[in-house]
Scaffold this active site. Structure first.
Site, PDB file in Angstrom:
ATOM      1  N   GLU A   1      -7.532  -5.767   1.378  1.00 37.13           N
ATOM      2  CA  GLU A   1      -6.425  -4.816   1.542  1.00 37.13           C
ATOM      3  C   GLU A   1      -5.143  -5.633   1.589  1.00 37.13           C
ATOM      4  O   GLU A   1      -4.599  -5.927   2.641  1.00 37.13           O
ATOM      5  CB  GLU A   1      -6.546  -3.953   2.794  1.00 37.13           C
ATOM      6  CG  GLU A   1      -5.471  -2.853   2.798  1.00 37.13           C
ATOM      7  CD  GLU A   1      -5.416  -2.054   4.091  1.00 37.13           C
ATOM      8  OE1 GLU A   1      -4.279  -1.726   4.510  1.00 37.13           O
ATOM      9  OE2 GLU A   1      -6.467  -1.751   4.667  1.00 37.13           O
TER      10      GLU A   1
ATOM     11  N   ASP B   1      -4.173  -7.296   5.350  1.00 36.38           N
ATOM     12  CA  ASP B   1      -3.099  -6.306   5.253  1.00 36.38           C
ATOM     13  C   ASP B   1      -1.755  -6.967   4.996  1.00 36.38           C
ATOM     14  O   ASP B   1      -0.699  -6.468   5.406  1.00 36.38           O
ATOM     15  CB  ASP B   1      -3.015  -5.414   6.500  1.00 36.38           C
ATOM     16  CG  ASP B   1      -2.459  -4.020   6.196  1.00 36.38           C
ATOM     17  OD1 ASP B   1      -1.954  -3.805   5.080  1.00 36.38           O
ATOM     18  OD2 ASP B   1      -2.536  -3.152   7.078  1.00 36.38           O
TER      19      ASP B   1
ATOM     20  N   HIS C   1      -1.363  -6.081  -0.365  1.00 37.44           N
ATOM     21  CA  HIS C   1      -0.498  -5.184  -1.117  1.00 37.44           C
ATOM     22  C   HIS C   1       0.615  -5.902  -1.876  1.00 37.44           C
ATOM     23  O   HIS C   1       1.000  -7.029  -1.557  1.00 37.44           O
ATOM     24  CB  HIS C   1       0.127  -4.170  -0.168  1.00 37.44           C
ATOM     25  CG  HIS C   1      -0.889  -3.366   0.589  1.00 37.44           C
ATOM     26  ND1 HIS C   1      -1.750  -2.496  -0.027  1.00 37.44           N
ATOM     27  CD2 HIS C   1      -1.193  -3.324   1.913  1.00 37.44           C
ATOM     28  CE1 HIS C   1      -2.531  -1.937   0.881  1.00 37.44           C
ATOM     29  NE2 HIS C   1      -2.225  -2.432   2.059  1.00 37.44           N
TER      30      HIS C   1
ATOM     31  N   HIS D   1      -6.747   4.551   1.745  1.00 36.48           N
ATOM     32  CA  HIS D   1      -5.704   3.870   2.517  1.00 36.48           C
ATOM     33  C   HIS D   1      -4.827   4.896   3.234  1.00 36.48           C
ATOM     34  O   HIS D   1      -4.642   6.006   2.749  1.00 36.48           O
ATOM     35  CB  HIS D   1      -4.851   3.014   1.577  1.00 36.48           C
ATOM     36  CG  HIS D   1      -3.841   2.172   2.283  1.00 36.48           C
ATOM     37  ND1 HIS D   1      -2.562   2.621   2.545  1.00 36.48           N
ATOM     38  CD2 HIS D   1      -3.927   0.921   2.790  1.00 36.48           C
ATOM     39  CE1 HIS D   1      -1.903   1.667   3.180  1.00 36.48           C
ATOM     40  NE2 HIS D   1      -2.707   0.630   3.347  1.00 36.48           N
TER      41      HIS D   1
END
Length: 327
Positions: free
Chosen positions: A8, A287, A10, A164
């Site tokens: 995860e 993250d 981004h 998400h």
């Protein structure tokens, strides 16, 4: 531990960057903005420093899901996916990709998923919760029947789907009024995504498509701790739970869901999750850029779990689920 895989993680493009602007103080924004745009510089240096071999990249939130016009949502999704595929081709040893999808139109989303997997080589998809369709107040959740042909394609392609978070709409967030600190990752993200996941479990989707694999982050959005109560509350009442699904909710949670450590670097939470779903269904994530790579990696490398489980969670589970080299 070296060789960790984070999934995860981004990035943003110009069309979506401002979607991330409201989650941090203004003085932090330039740092976050730079982190979201960067792929091959600071990100790679931090990965090297902390034993992260690969990141599976996905678009920031809510991005495509907050674009009301289906045609425009499709345009932005395709633009983001083409850009990401181009970046992954530069360093496929360090990056892989999850597709952004225009869920405002199930047929468009299905075609874009198929294109991303078959033509661009992407290894799954990530969608930011519910989608707004036509106007700001009309939304759709992914258990609704309009999406079931899409889910059939997910199963056919045999790729994971990452659910998400995003914040609830203002009219659905009255409980947070006057307490803005509860919005976003501190609470509202998890609550919104947990309910969305429960809807999927109770809908009967996994009875019809038992091979779908859903990934949720942040150590399961609170669901591992609450799963027993979901199934067993008021157990003395006959037929207390009525939903279309044929099994207990926990059965789907343990068979159709994977959980990542993204943004939840807490060993008791990890141990609870391991006891509920098992070490084979947990995957390392940071993250980034919303959380720090060093915070995730230093915690995980020192967590009081066996080295066998650390290797599974840190690397081999992701290799198997996403069919990466070395599985």
């Amino acid at each position: 531990m070296k060789g960790k895989i984070g999934l995860e993680e981004h990035f943003a493009i110009e069309d979506t960057i401002n979607d991330s602007a409201g989650f941090f103080p203004d003085e932090i924004w330039e740092e976050l903005r730079g982190r979201l745009f960067d792929l091959h510089d600071k990100r790679l240096r931090l990965m090297d420093q902390h034993g992260v071999e690969m990141m599976i990249l996905s678009l920031n939130a809510p991005a495509v899901q907050a674009i009301h016009d289906p045609k425009r949502a499709n345009e932005v999704a395709r633009k983001a996916n083409d850009y990401l595929a181009e970046q992954v081709r530069k360093r496929p040893d360090r990056f892989q990709a999850l597709a952004a999808l225009p869920m405002q139109d199930a047929d468009m989303a299905t075609r874009e998923l198929e294109r991303c997997v078959k033509d661009l080589g992407m290894i799954g998809a990530l969608v930011n919760g519910f989608s707004q369709i036509g106007d700001a107040n009309t939304i759709a959740y992914l258990d609704e029947k309009q999406y079931w042909p899409f889910w059939a394609m997910v199963e056919k392609l045999d790729v994971p789907f990452y659910l998400h978070p995003r914040n609830p709409l203002p009219q659905h967030a009255k409980i947070y009024e006057g307490h803005g600190w509860l919005m976003g990752p501190s609470w509202a993200f998890g609550q919104e995504t947990a309910v969305h996941a429960l809807r999927l479990m109770g809908s009967g989707l996994f009875d019809k498509h038992p091979n779908i694999n859903i990934v949720i982050g942040h150590m399961g959005e609170g669901l591992p701790f609450s799963m027993w109560r979901v199934d067993n509350c008021n157990a003395w009442v006959p037929d207390r739970h009525k939903y279309p699904a044929k099994k207990r909710i926990a059965d789907y949670f343990q068979s159709n869901f994977y959980i990542t450590t993204s943004g939840n670097f807490h060993t008791p939470a990890l141990l609870n999750t391991m006891m509920v779903v098992g070490a084979d269904r947990i995957l390392f994530s940071t993250d980034w850029p919303f959380e720090n790579i060093d915070h995730a990696a230093l915690w995980f490398d020192a967590a009081t779990i066996s080295e066998e489980d650390r290797l599974k969670i840190g690397r081999t589970n992701a290799q198997k689920l996403f069919k990466l080299k070395g599985a």
